[in-house]
Design an enzyme around this catalytic site. Structure first.
Site, PDB file in Angstrom:
ATOM      1  CG  HIS A 156      83.534  11.095  26.602  1.00 58.53           C
ATOM      2  ND1 HIS A 156      84.176  12.108  25.971  1.00 58.53           N
ATOM      3  CD2 HIS A 156      84.509  10.230  26.909  1.00 58.53           C
ATOM      4  CE1 HIS A 156      85.446  11.958  25.955  1.00 58.53           C
ATOM      5  NE2 HIS A 156      85.755  10.704  26.483  1.00 58.53           N
ATOM      6  CG  ASP A 364      74.179  15.691  25.120  1.00 56.12           C
ATOM      7  OD1 ASP A 364      75.144  15.035  25.353  1.00 56.12           O
ATOM      8  OD2 ASP A 364      74.029  16.391  24.142  1.00 56.12           O
TER       9      ASP A 364
HETATM   10  C1  GDG Z   1      79.435  12.300  23.435  1.00 56.52           C
HETATM   11  C2  GDG Z   1      78.409  12.890  24.812  1.00 56.52           C
HETATM   12  C3  GDG Z   1      80.032  14.890  25.214  1.00 56.52           C
HETATM   13  C4  GDG Z   1      77.640  16.541  14.602  1.00 56.52           C
HETATM   14  N1  GDG Z   1      76.996  16.532  13.356  1.00 56.52           N
HETATM   15  C5  GDG Z   1      78.246  16.637  12.439  1.00 56.52           C
HETATM   16  C6  GDG Z   1      79.457  16.883  13.202  1.00 56.52           C
HETATM   17  N2  GDG Z   1      78.797  16.638  14.611  1.00 56.52           N
HETATM   18  C7  GDG Z   1      80.139  16.798  15.423  1.00 56.52           C
HETATM   19  C8  GDG Z   1      79.839  18.185  16.465  1.00 56.52           C
HETATM   20  C9  GDG Z   1      80.335  17.685  17.763  1.00 56.52           C
HETATM   21  C10 GDG Z   1      80.204  16.254  17.903  1.00 56.52           C
HETATM   22  O1  GDG Z   1      80.007  15.708  16.434  1.00 56.52           O
HETATM   23  C11 GDG Z   1      79.194  15.843  18.788  1.00 56.52           C
HETATM   24  O2  GDG Z   1      79.359  16.143  20.057  1.00 56.52           O
HETATM   25  P1  GDG Z   1      78.401  15.989  21.124  1.00 56.52           P
HETATM   26  O3  GDG Z   1      79.075  16.597  22.383  1.00 56.52           O
HETATM   27  O4  GDG Z   1      77.462  17.216  20.873  1.00 56.52           O
HETATM   28  O5  GDG Z   1      77.669  14.694  21.326  1.00 56.52           O
HETATM   29  P2  GDG Z   1      77.973  13.337  21.380  1.00 56.52           P
HETATM   30  O6  GDG Z   1      78.354  12.640  19.931  1.00 56.52           O
HETATM   31  O7  GDG Z   1      76.649  12.581  22.023  1.00 56.52           O
HETATM   32  O8  GDG Z   1      79.357  13.030  22.281  1.00 56.52           O
HETATM   33  C12 GDG Z   1      78.544  14.367  24.751  1.00 56.52           C
HETATM   34  C13 GDG Z   1      80.816  14.309  24.072  1.00 56.52           C
HETATM   35  O9  GDG Z   1      80.844  12.737  23.956  1.00 56.52           O
HETATM   36  C14 GDG Z   1      82.407  14.658  24.521  1.00 56.52           C
HETATM   37  O10 GDG Z   1      82.481  14.353  25.785  1.00 56.52           O
HETATM   38  O11 GDG Z   1      80.017  16.341  24.916  1.00 56.52           O
HETATM   39  O12 GDG Z   1      77.540  14.932  26.067  1.00 56.52           O
HETATM   40  O13 GDG Z   1      77.321  12.272  24.348  1.00 56.52           O
HETATM   41  O14 GDG Z   1      81.867  18.000  17.700  1.00 56.52           O
HETATM   42  O15 GDG Z   1      80.207  19.277  15.697  1.00 56.52           O
HETATM   43  N3  GDG Z   1      80.519  16.970  12.628  1.00 56.52           N
HETATM   44  C15 GDG Z   1      80.542  16.920  10.893  1.00 56.52           C
HETATM   45  N4  GDG Z   1      79.500  16.616  10.575  1.00 56.52           N
HETATM   46  C16 GDG Z   1      78.115  16.505  11.060  1.00 56.52           C
HETATM   47  O16 GDG Z   1      77.127  16.441  10.343  1.00 56.52           O
HETATM   48  N5  GDG Z   1      81.843  17.077  10.602  1.00 56.52           N
END
Ligand code: GDG
Length: 462
Positions: A156, A364
């Site tokens: 990821h 990222d």
């Molecule tokens: C890893 C990789 C890759 C965030 N704050 C809250 C909340 N979130 C949710 C977002 C999104 C998820 O968490 C974060 O996903 P990301 O992709 O932005 O980042 P990582 O957590 O670092 O994920 C990344 C991912 O894996 C998938 O392969 O894209 O590059 O680092 O869904 O909306 N959700 C809630 N409250 C929050 O305050 N409910």
């Protein structure tokens, strides 16, 4: 149809509709469809020496099998090797790498412990899908225990260039273990290129057609499978009557000022201090925004036992305090910084109610927030996505305003451009973006990966 077995560091609670996000739902529904098993850590920490027998729970067609970690597993495998060695180095942050021998020992031990339990649950016809950087050597451990089933791995996070990767003391062992898989999936073509360069330069490997990559006497398929979101889930959450009411309230409270939004786990890879500095530059370079625009940053805490995460929290609190002290007024707070998790449906409403989405990680794997921001917009009055060129999502989302997150003036200019962008241009850009986010959604990602895994030949028994 083969049974699917998904393995990830943490399993999701399939009973909970409150917490479950796109990925948990996508994997949960795949397990429900074919009947399957989800295996991983249950999030509990037990004393060293306590037996780590799997706890097995049935949820409709899916089984969830979990094990706890001991205190020293947690310190060395999870906080240590996973989050102080692999996480920083795979995000190109060698200055934050903290290597200790106990960490690698813990990492090997937990992967072996998981393999001990998991090997007993796998039949030869199963498809096994292992996720992320905590579990890179798991397939190699399973093969040692005689598992012949097809096993795929999805990373990821980014895969770094070889010059960066060789700073990890066990890089050769770590990459050799990837060759115990049948398929290794990455987020972007850039990650695949970095992997191939490592294989050629460091492992005397050979590249063939169709992503076939040979080294260490084995051949794997290495390809990119960019992860997506469940577009309708986010879209529907952003368009309920409750969401509409929230957006109206937000606009009234902000006296109809424009809002820019950022949503990220509080992680040093997400570029939050530079984002706050770029917002300050916006106010300096374009003072007409003073009292007219605010930045809302949601940044829930994560991995707070790792020192680098405490440092970033302190830095952000200082920066938001400085900007608010210098520019704010009794009726206007320039930066609203919320250091806790917000319910998913509120996030969707906030995305829809914001003129611009600011997604500026320093590095990222993909970044799902970028895609969620797009999905939440109104087609006939959409906001503008500002996206770091260093997010995997930038490979695909070319109609976003692509920025260099290290260049504060570049980001400030993009914010100004987003705030002033004519409706016709916003609609045109959004049209392109939503089309691609919808086509390459989470279901597409899952099906593409599983089809590729199914198409590989089963391993011969050792
Ligand atoms: C890893 C990789 C890759 C965030 N704050 C809250 C909340 N979130 C949710 C977002 C999104 C998820 O968490 C974060 O996903 P990301 O992709 O932005 O980042 P990582 O957590 O670092 O994920 C990344 C991912 O894996 C998938 O392969 O894209 O590059 O680092 O869904 O909306 N959700 C809630 N409250 C929050 O305050 N409910």
């Amino acid at each position: 149809m083969s049974r699917l077995i998904v393995v990830s560091n943490r399993t999701a609670d399939l009973e909970s509709s409150v917490q479950a996000g796109g990925l948990a739902v996508a994997i949960g529904s795949a397990l429900e469809e074919t009947g399957g098993l989800w295996f991983g850590w249950d999030g509990n920490i037990v004393d060293d020496g306590v037996e780590q027998a799997p706890n097995i729970v049935q949820h409709n067609n899916a089984t969830v099998a979990t094990v706890p970690l001991t205190r020293s597993d947690y310190d060395n495998y999870y906080l240590g090797y996973s989050n102080k060695v692999i996480w920083p180095s795979f995000h190109y942050r060698l200055g934050l790498l903290d290597f200790q021998t106990a960490f690698i020992e813990g990492y090997r031990r937990v992967n072996a412990m998981m393999a001990d339990h998991l090997a007993k649950l796998i039949s030869p016809q199963d498809l096994v899908w292992i996720h992320d950087y905590h579990l890179i050597p798991l397939a190699a451990e399973l093969r040692k225990r005689g598992v012949t089933a097809r096993i795929g791995f999805f990373l990821h996070i980014p895969f770094p260039p070889p010059d960066v990767l060789v700073a990890v003391p066990e890089h050769d062992w770590l990459i050799e273990t990837l060759f115990a898989y049948d398929i290794v999936g990455f987020q972007t073509s850039w990650d695949v290129t970095n992997f191939q360069r490592y294989v050629l330069d460091q492992a005397n490997g050979v590249l063939k057609a169709g992503g076939q990559t040979s080294a260490f006497g084995r051949t794997v398929v290495a390809r990119n499978f960019p992860i997506g979101i469940d577009v309708d889930e986010v879209r529907n959450m952003a368009h309920t009557s409750e969401a509409e009411a929230q957006i109206r309230l937000l606009a009234q409270r902000a006296l109809n000022r424009a809002q820019i939004i950022g949503v990220d786990r509080l992680d040093y890879t997400k570029g939050l201090p530079d984002r706050f500095r770029a917002f300050r530059r916006l106010l300096e370079l374009f003072p007409d925004n003073v009292k007219r625009v605010s930045l809302m940053q949601i940044a829930p805490p994560t991995r707070e036992e790792v020192a680098a995460y405490v440092d970033i929290r302190e830095e952000l609190e200082g920066l938001s305090g400085n900007i608010n002290g210098e520019f704010g007024d009794f009726d206007w707070t320039p930066v609203r910084y919320i250091h806790r998790a917000i319910p998913r449906n509120t996030l969707a409403a906030l995305f829809r109610g914001s003129k611009a989405g600011l997604v500026t990680p320093l590095r990222d794997g993909m970044n799902l927030v970028a895609k969620e921001y797009i999905a939440a917009q109104d087609d006939d009055d959409p906001g503008v996505l500002i996206l770091s060129r260093f997010a995997g999502a930038a490979e695909d989302l070319e109609e976003a305003l692509i920025v260099n997150p290290y260049d504060l003036d570049d980001v400030a200019n993009a914010m100004q451009r987003a705030l002033k962008m004519p409706l016709a241009e916003r609609i045109e850009r959004h049209h392109g973006l939503i089309g691609r986010v919808r086509t390459r959604d989470v279901k597409h990602w899952r099906e593409l990966f599983l089809r590729a895994l199914r198409d590989t030949k089963q391993q011969a028994a050792a």
